[in-house]
Design a protein around this motif. Structure first.
Motif, mmCIF file in Angstrom:
data_model
loop_
_atom_site.group_PDB
_atom_site.id
_atom_site.type_symbol
_atom_site.label_atom_id
_atom_site.label_comp_id
_atom_site.label_asym_id
_atom_site.label_seq_id
_atom_site.Cartn_x
_atom_site.Cartn_y
_atom_site.Cartn_z
ATOM 1 N N PHE A 9 0.775 -1.054 0.445
ATOM 2 C CA PHE A 9 0.200 -0.042 0.032
ATOM 3 C C PHE A 9 0.823 0.970 -0.323
ATOM 4 O O PHE A 9 1.751 1.591 0.931
ATOM 5 N N ASN A 10 0.768 2.035 -1.072
ATOM 6 C CA ASN A 10 1.170 3.630 -1.002
ATOM 7 C C ASN A 10 0.606 4.159 -0.715
ATOM 8 O O ASN A 10 0.634 5.609 -0.110
ATOM 9 N N MET A 11 -1.147 3.814 -0.354
ATOM 10 C CA MET A 11 -2.059 4.762 0.744
ATOM 11 C C MET A 11 -3.340 3.700 0.997
ATOM 12 O O MET A 11 -3.490 2.855 0.309
ATOM 13 N N LEU A 12 -3.258 3.935 2.301
ATOM 14 C CA LEU A 12 -4.469 3.757 2.474
ATOM 15 C C LEU A 12 -5.474 4.385 3.887
ATOM 16 O O LEU A 12 -4.219 4.473 4.945
ATOM 17 N N LYS A 13 -5.738 4.766 3.114
ATOM 18 C CA LYS A 13 -6.403 5.935 4.570
ATOM 19 C C LYS A 13 -8.016 5.148 4.294
ATOM 20 O O LYS A 13 -8.974 5.443 4.144
ATOM 21 N N LEU A 14 -8.424 5.346 6.112
ATOM 22 C CA LEU A 14 -10.098 4.682 6.869
ATOM 23 C C LEU A 14 -10.491 6.794 7.304
ATOM 24 O O LEU A 14 -9.560 7.246 8.091
ATOM 25 N N ARG A 15 -11.653 6.714 6.916
ATOM 26 C CA ARG A 15 -12.347 8.167 7.039
ATOM 27 C C ARG A 15 -14.182 7.589 7.565
ATOM 28 O O ARG A 15 -14.299 6.964 7.236
ATOM 29 N N GLY A 16 -14.639 9.035 8.168
ATOM 30 C CA GLY A 16 -15.487 9.266 8.638
ATOM 31 C C GLY A 16 -15.838 10.356 8.778
ATOM 32 O O GLY A 16 -15.055 10.645 8.996
ATOM 33 N N SER A 17 -17.547 10.610 8.418
ATOM 34 C CA SER A 17 -17.925 11.543 8.955
ATOM 35 C C SER A 17 -19.559 11.784 9.021
ATOM 36 O O SER A 17 -19.903 10.234 8.910
ATOM 37 N N TYR A 18 -20.156 12.708 10.064
ATOM 38 C CA TYR A 18 -21.631 12.688 10.591
ATOM 39 C C TYR A 18 -21.728 14.317 10.425
ATOM 40 O O TYR A 18 -21.128 14.953 10.519
#
Length: 1015
Positions: free
Chosen positions: A637-646
């Motif tokens: 992986f050269n990018m692995l991003k977890l994101r969340g929003s509400y």
């Protein structure tokens, strides 16, 4: 002595010149990627100067520089490289993919950020895949390009508007389309036929609350941000021409209709229509006289062309991009056409210390659309697309009907009347569209900046419809006995929208790890809309088209006592609306590994009373860049991003269109008809001062990833979007003067999953093969309706609202087939039994909706040396629509067989007891409208897979052009909409998400050849 000084001076001058030339020399080289392939378009600049150039198609460059100066090489998707000039005049660079590929700019809200730091669900559309497309509207080209984005185009008329839905329907009666931002300015979502797509440089689709809630009242349905092209500082003049020429063609109509022999024999069999009682010889004579396919008469092969020229130039502190364009596209239906003229100038400037920057953009477009009224209409003489498939084949299109003969205006002659109208009557719409905005920003220091952005969206529409007095319908528009006929109708509207945003921003990096960005904003928006329209009946045929043709209103016919030619003012109106907002945003990042963001916005709407005028909307979001953790060292992986929003957002356009529902809190009255037909004042709206915003709450969890130096990359998102305080009519007792009152009650939710993938299959010196695709699933459900409805709102037709059901769900009696005993149609009762009678009591929800559940697309890109083959497909699945075209062609009610042509499937109609067939007996009694409004007999699956675009191009290399005056030259051939796979029977499975199809303008195939030339 004097002579000595001359020699010494000459020697010093020669030495100085030799030293100067030794210091400044031509540096050349080749720029390649990590695999040794040439990189065209790399920016090469002598650091600290205005000297710059770009690599050509083979990755080669040359630039003047002195020993000791530094060359800087930059390219989107690659790390910036530098090289110090030494003794050698050759500098070759192998650029590495990495941070720059991940650090493309993401536009979220009113700020920009890099991809690793983005917390939002955002998708980009590659403009390489959209430029040079032959559709008049750039929005139509986005279908299948973005997961969750549905573009529904309901007409093949060139320049037709589309319906845009992002992540499902969010309202029952309110606005359902995203907010569009062009160069930082909100614009009308229906104005994109007037924007040249070759001027666009990027399109970003913002989906979740982290990206949209900062837009507050206007971000309820997502936001689409469009940026247009700019030149570069310090660049020399560059002139680019693009042109294409081609044809438009009709798609296949996949219902077989009868020819003359089949129809006359069919009529003879049932003793109904022109063929009743005809002998074989008479039928043969009729076949010899006419066997007309009216599609060949009404439709044509049209011509399309487009020409664009742009000028880019820049100095140290200014840069300018200017473009001019012309488009002319014939519709496939006779007498339909679209023309567009466009001008754009984008100008940027900055101060010497780069603290002050400013931008001005102006886009002026004029378009003229020649159209045909009556799409979807049931009016016999105003439904041209229906006549094209229902016209009787035994009528010769060269027949000339007698003028002023009422008897000639029969349903059988409708195609001849419509053909005459298409040739003689006109319907012209002109649009002047101006988009202009100005932005200025001043940096007080490294941390603080302030700015202002002002924009105007102005649209002026003028329409002129003329029903020629010499046309077949002309003499009867005043009275059958009147001397003069014809209609001249004009309308004019103006829509002016102004938006102003001021801001103060702060950004600071602490200890090289903590990054803080804060923004405070105020926004003012005001819109004005006005117009009028009039109609004049009675025209002098010698002067048709001008006011000189208007017969004086004082003229009295001999058979009347009152003047028949008085003009009618159909309407005059003036509306305005406005918004005021203030809001703030905070972003925090730790070591580019963790990030959080929050924003809050207060909006005041023009529509509601003071107590409900203000709405507060907010969002929070976070991210974790997993690839930055030590345990990911050495991984693929050269990018692995977890994101969340509400977050939340609002919808103040509770009655859909921009200027509707501006007086909701007021009781309104209108002119009506009272006792004995006298004019009276009647109640038209009962006040409800509690009406307020619809509110949307959205939760999103997403994963962005890139593997093997982005050889494989993509994103996965899961979301839930809930709408509360739905604006709708709640039933009340009629004793109050109305049967319903507007109120905020009800709820709806959309749940979905979106996946986007891109994969580079193979890359070498000569080959580059890649594929990409996206898919989305969205399930809509109504969760609450007004209590007095008992969970069901049904007002007639084939759809209804039901708690637990999707919006647009079909609520009908289920069709069970044909009774083999008597040939009558059979229907299911609500409890599963069988009946031959259609009743509302047997209606049930079918689980089928007019809005899709699945949507997506995929593309392939194969390049070999200078050749590139690109394909783009789109698909929509689990979407249903009533097929009234087919229903009309299978109508077998008594006495109807002479009203129009029939499908060949009618030859399989039930004949005798025991027959097994899907077509009921002719004369059973129910017609197509009965079926469409009440049953699912013609409720068809409108899912499709379409080859949206295929393009083969060739670009010449710089070596091939080295002896010419050209910097670039390319050619291409492309086709739009050429293959469609669908079980839908009719013109076109694609629509604007309507529930019923009847006589619509089909989407055309478009074939073009084009060129791109750089001077």
């Amino acid at each position: 002595m004097r002579s000595k000084f001359k020699w010494i001076f000459a020697l010093l001058l020669a030495f100085s010149m030799q030293f100067s030339f030794a210091q400044e020399k031509t540096i050349s080289g080749t720029i390649t990627d990590g695999q040794g392939l040439p990189l065209p378009g790399v920016n090469v600049v002598v650091k600290g100067t205005a000297r710059l150039t770009q690599t050509d198609f083979d990755g080669k460059y040359s630039i003047s520089a002195s020993q000791g100066e530094v060359l800087q090489f930059s390219f989107v998707g690659y790390k910036t490289s530098t090289a110090t000039i030494g003794a050698s005049s050759v500098v070759n660079i192998a650029m590495q993919e990495g941070d720059e590929m991940l650090n493309e700019v993401i536009v979220t809200g009113y700020t920009n950020t890099k991809r690793p730091k983005s917390l939002a669900a955002v998708n980009f559309v590659s403009m390489d895949e959209v430029e040079e497309r032959s559709n008049a509207s750039v929005i139509q080209n986005l279908q299948g390009m973005v997961a969750g984005l549905n573009i529904g185009t309901g007409s093949g008329q060139p320049g037709a508007d589309s319906t845009i839905i992002l992540r499902g329907i969010g309202s029952i009666n309110g606005n359902i389309e995203p907010l569009f931002i062009v160069d930082g300015m909100p614009v009308d979502e229906d104005g994109f036929r007037s924007i040249n797509q070759n001027d666009i440089t990027s399109i970003a689709v913002l989906k979740d609350a982290a990206a949209t809630s900062i837009y507050g009242n206007r971000g309820a349905n997502g936001v689409i941000v469009i940026n247009t092209k700019n030149a570069k500082f310090g660049q020399s003049l560059e002139v680019k021409y693009r042109g294409q020429y081609g044809i438009t063609e009709l798609q296949k109509f996949n219902i077989d209709v009868m020819n003359t022999r089949q129809l006359l024999e069919f009529q003879r069999k049932y003793n109904d229509g022109y063929g009743a009682g005809m002998t074989d010889a008479e039928i043969a004579a009729a076949v010899a006289y006419a066997d007309t396919d009216w599609r060949d008469v009404f439709f044509r092969t049209g011509v399309t062309q487009q020409h664009d020229i742009s000028f880019s130039t820049g100095s140290k502190n200014t840069r300018s991009f200017t473009s001019l364009g012309f488009m002319d596209q014939d519709g496939i239906f006779i007498n339909t056409n679209f023309k567009r003229f466009n001008f754009r100038n984008n100008f940027n400037g900055k101060s010497d210390n780069e603290k002050f920057t400013y931008t001005s953009n102006i886009n002026v477009n004029f378009s003229r659309s020649s159209g045909i009224d009556g799409a979807g209409s049931n009016a016999i003489f105003f439904a041209p697309f229906t006549a094209a498939i229902r016209g009787l084949p035994y009528i010769n299109p060269n027949e000339v009907l007698p003028y002023r003969d009422v008897a000639a205006l029969s349903v059988q002659n409708a195609p001849l009347v419509l053909l005459n109208s298409s040739r003689m009557n006109s319907d012209i719409e002109d649009e002047l569209k101006i988009l202009a905005n100005f932005n200025a920003d001043y940096k007080f220091n490294d941390n603080f900046s302030a700015g202002i952005n002002m924009g105007v969206d102005y649209s002026a529409f003028n329409t002129k419809e003329i029903l020629d007095p010499l046309s077949l319908l002309g003499p009867f528009q005043v009275s059958a006995r009147a001397q003069y006929g014809g209609i001249h109708e004009e309308s004019s509207t103006r829509d002016f929208r102004f938006n102003n945003t001021t801001y103060l921003k702060y950004n600071k990096v602490f200890n090289d790890k903590h990054s803080l960005n804060v923004g405070l904003y105020t926004e003012y928006y005001k819109a004005h809309y006005n117009g009028f329209n009039f109609q004049k009946r009675g025209l002098d045929p010698r002067l048709t088209g001008t006011s000189a043709a208007f017969i004086p209103s004082t003229t009295i016919e001999s058979y009347q006592t009152l003047p028949p030619y008085i003009p009618t003012a159909l309407g005059s109106f003036k509306s305005e609306e406005g918004l005021f907002s203030y809001f703030g945003q905070v972003d925090y990042d730790y070591s580019e590994k963790y990030g959080i963001s929050a924003n809050v916005r207060r909006d005041a709407s023009f529509r509601f009373v003071d107590d409900n005028r203000w709405g507060t909307f907010w969002s929070v979001a976070g991210r974790w860049n997993i690839d930055q953790e030590s345990f990911m060292d050495g991984s693929a992986f050269n990018m692995l991003k977890l994101r969340g929003s509400y977050g939340t957002s609002g919808n103040q356009r509770v009655s859909n269109t921009q200027y509707d529902a501006l007086s909701l809190p007021r009781t309104l009255y209108a002119v009506g008809t009272g006792y004995n037909g006298t004019p009276s004042t009647v109640l038209s709206q009962l006040e409800n001062p509690t009406v307020q915003w619809e509110e949307i709450k959205q939760t999103n969890i997403g994963l962005d990833f890139g593997l093997w130096q982005n050889k494989l990359n993509g994103s996965l998102d899961v979301y839930k979007k809930e709408t509360t305080k739905l604006y709708q009519s709640s039933p009340i007792s009629a004793v109050q003067g109305a049967t319903g009152i507007s109120t905020n009650i009800g709820g709806m939710e959309n749940k979905g999953v979106e996946l986007t993938l891109n994969y580079n299959i193979f890359k070498s010196q000569d080959w580059d093969i890649s594929v990409g695709g996206n898919a989305s699933y969205n399930k809509n459900k109504i969760t609450e309706l007004p209590p007095s409805t008992n969970g069901l709102v049904y007002g007639g037709g084939s759809t209804a609202l039901g708690v637990g059901e999707s919006i647009g769900s079909f609520y009908v009696v289920k069709y069970a087939g044909v009774n083999p005993a008597n040939g009558n149609p059979l229907f299911h009762t609500a409890d599963g039994g069988l009946t031959e009678t259609i009743t509302d009591a047997n209606r049930v929800f079918t689980g089928k909706s007019q809005y899709p559940v699945w949507q997506g697309g995929f593309n392939t890109n194969v390049s070999y040396k200078g050749f590139t083959l690109y394909t783009q497909w789109s698909f929509v699945a689990d979407i249903y629509r009533n097929n009234l075209d087919l229903g009309t062609l299978e109508d077998g009610t008594p006495g109807s067989l002479d009203s129009g042509n029939r499908s060949v499937t009618m030859l399989n109609a039930w004949q005798s007891p025991g027959d097994i067939t899907s077509i009921p007996r002719v004369g059973h009694g129910y017609n197509e409208i009965d079926y469409i409004n009440s049953t699912d007999r013609y409720l068809e699956d409108a899912s499709y897979l379409r080859l949206r675009n295929i393009k083969l191009s060739y670009n010449f290399t710089s070596d091939q052009l080295s002896r010419t005056f050209l910097k670039g030259l390319g050619f291409f051939i492309q086709a739009e909409n050429i293959v469609t796979f669908s079980s839908w029977r009719g013109w076109d499975p694609e629509s604007n998400f309507r529930s019923t199809d009847r006589g619509q303008y089909p989407t055309p195939k478009i074939f073009t050849f084009g060129t791109s030339i750089n001077f």
